[in-house]
Design an enzyme around this catalytic site. Structure first.
Site, PDB file in Angstrom:
ATOM      1  N   GLU A 134      54.739  -7.590 -28.134  1.00 25.24           N
ATOM      2  CA  GLU A 134      54.936  -8.522 -29.438  1.00 25.24           C
ATOM      3  C   GLU A 134      56.236  -8.291 -30.406  1.00 25.24           C
ATOM      4  O   GLU A 134      56.589  -7.315 -30.449  1.00 25.24           O
ATOM      5  CB  GLU A 134      53.769  -8.761 -30.223  1.00 25.24           C
ATOM      6  CG  GLU A 134      53.897 -10.178 -31.177  1.00 25.24           C
ATOM      7  CD  GLU A 134      54.006 -11.370 -30.275  1.00 25.24           C
ATOM      8  OE1 GLU A 134      55.069 -11.671 -30.167  1.00 25.24           O
ATOM      9  OE2 GLU A 134      53.078 -11.817 -29.739  1.00 25.24           O
ATOM     10  N   CYS A 147      50.752 -14.235 -26.589  1.00 30.13           N
ATOM     11  CA  CYS A 147      50.660 -13.350 -25.638  1.00 30.13           C
ATOM     12  C   CYS A 147      51.807 -13.774 -24.661  1.00 30.13           C
ATOM     13  O   CYS A 147      51.343 -14.807 -23.833  1.00 30.13           O
ATOM     14  CB  CYS A 147      49.477 -12.906 -25.148  1.00 30.13           C
ATOM     15  SG  CYS A 147      49.591 -11.685 -23.911  1.00 30.13           S
TER      16      CYS A 147
END
Length: 271
Positions: A114, A2
């Site tokens: 992402e 993350c």
């Protein structure tokens, strides 16, 4: 992994969602659609109030810096590299194990970004080696639009170069726990592109479903083996993902337009 996420919910809304008992209006953060490491972020934690006679833990919404600095660190310079802690080893890594046993938090988000990685890049990522530049960004969020509650850790660090009464004498920092990305089909997948989170990236933030919030935040739970049971991934099929503009790749860009769903990957990107 993350490395970027979006957090636009108001503290008043978060207070209702997480049953917050204490938060300071002066710590209010503006909506942030491109949260990057070292930024200040919201975190939910259970902890006795400072200087209070009552020792019971109080559910608080606090402003923390993303990038954990261990209490024993001589300088805070390594914080930017410690934005993520792996669920598989968080209980044994010196930088995280003390916080894991007693200083756990929830970092609320709308969802996270992402960048898709090709097969060769995924192999390097799994091995912990540097990979090539990321490609098409995707926004990942709960399919039902609920808050994305990321499992986190927080830590206190004392800057010994400053006097006790200095407002920056104490740093409170945090890290997001990550786990293996789901290989099961997304609840809502793009028409063109990945059909599972693992098709985008091998790691994902550990999302805590509401039934785990109280147990995760409970500071009285300190047994490591007991706590490791809380690191189990959420049930599959809760997430959706869609492509967004590569503008999010520049941390200077920030606004709700970053969350706009594209019809397909941008030209020249993977998938």
């Amino acid at each position: 992994m993350c490395g970027r996420y979006a957090a636009s919910r108001r503290p008043e809304d978060l207070a209702g969602i997480f049953e917050i008992e204490q938060w300071e209006p002066e710590e209010t953060l503006a909506p942030d659609y491109n949260v990057a490491p070292t930024k200040e972020v919201y975190a939910v934690l259970d902890r006795p109030l400072k200087d209070a006679d009552d020792p019971r833990p109080v559910r608080q919404l606090r402003k923390l810096k993303w990038g954990l600095v261990p209490s024993w660190s001589k300088t805070p310079e390594g914080g930017a590299r410690m934005i993520n802690a792996r669920a598989e080893t968080v209980h044994e890594k010196p930088s995280y194990k003390r916080a894991f046993s007693s200083r756990r938090c929830i970092i609320p988000a709308d969802g996270y970004y992402e960048w898709v990685t090709a097969a060769a890049e995924r192999e390097l990522e799994v091995e912990g080696k540097k990979k090539r530049p990321r490609k098409q960004p995707y926004f990942v969020l709960p399919a039902d639009g609920s808050v994305f509650a990321m499992a986190g850790l927080y830590e206190f660090w004392r800057d010994r170069t400053l006097p006790d009464d200095h407002p920056q004498a104490w740093w409170v920092t945090c890290s997001v726990i990550t786990t293996e990305a789901e290989t099961t089909p997304l609840a809502v997948a793009p028409a063109e592109g990945p059909h599972a989170l693992a098709d985008i990236h091998p790691r994902m933030p550990l999302m805590l479903t509401p039934d785990r919030w109280d147990s995760w935040l409970d500071p009285s739970r300190t047994d490591v083996e007991d706590l490791r049971s809380l690191l189990a991934p959420p049930p599959p099929g809760l997430m959706r993902a869609y492509p967004v503009s590569t503008a999010v790749s520049n941390v200077r860009n920030n606004g709700p337009e970053l969350l706009k769903e594209l019809e397909g990957p941008e030209e020249g990107t993977l998938f």
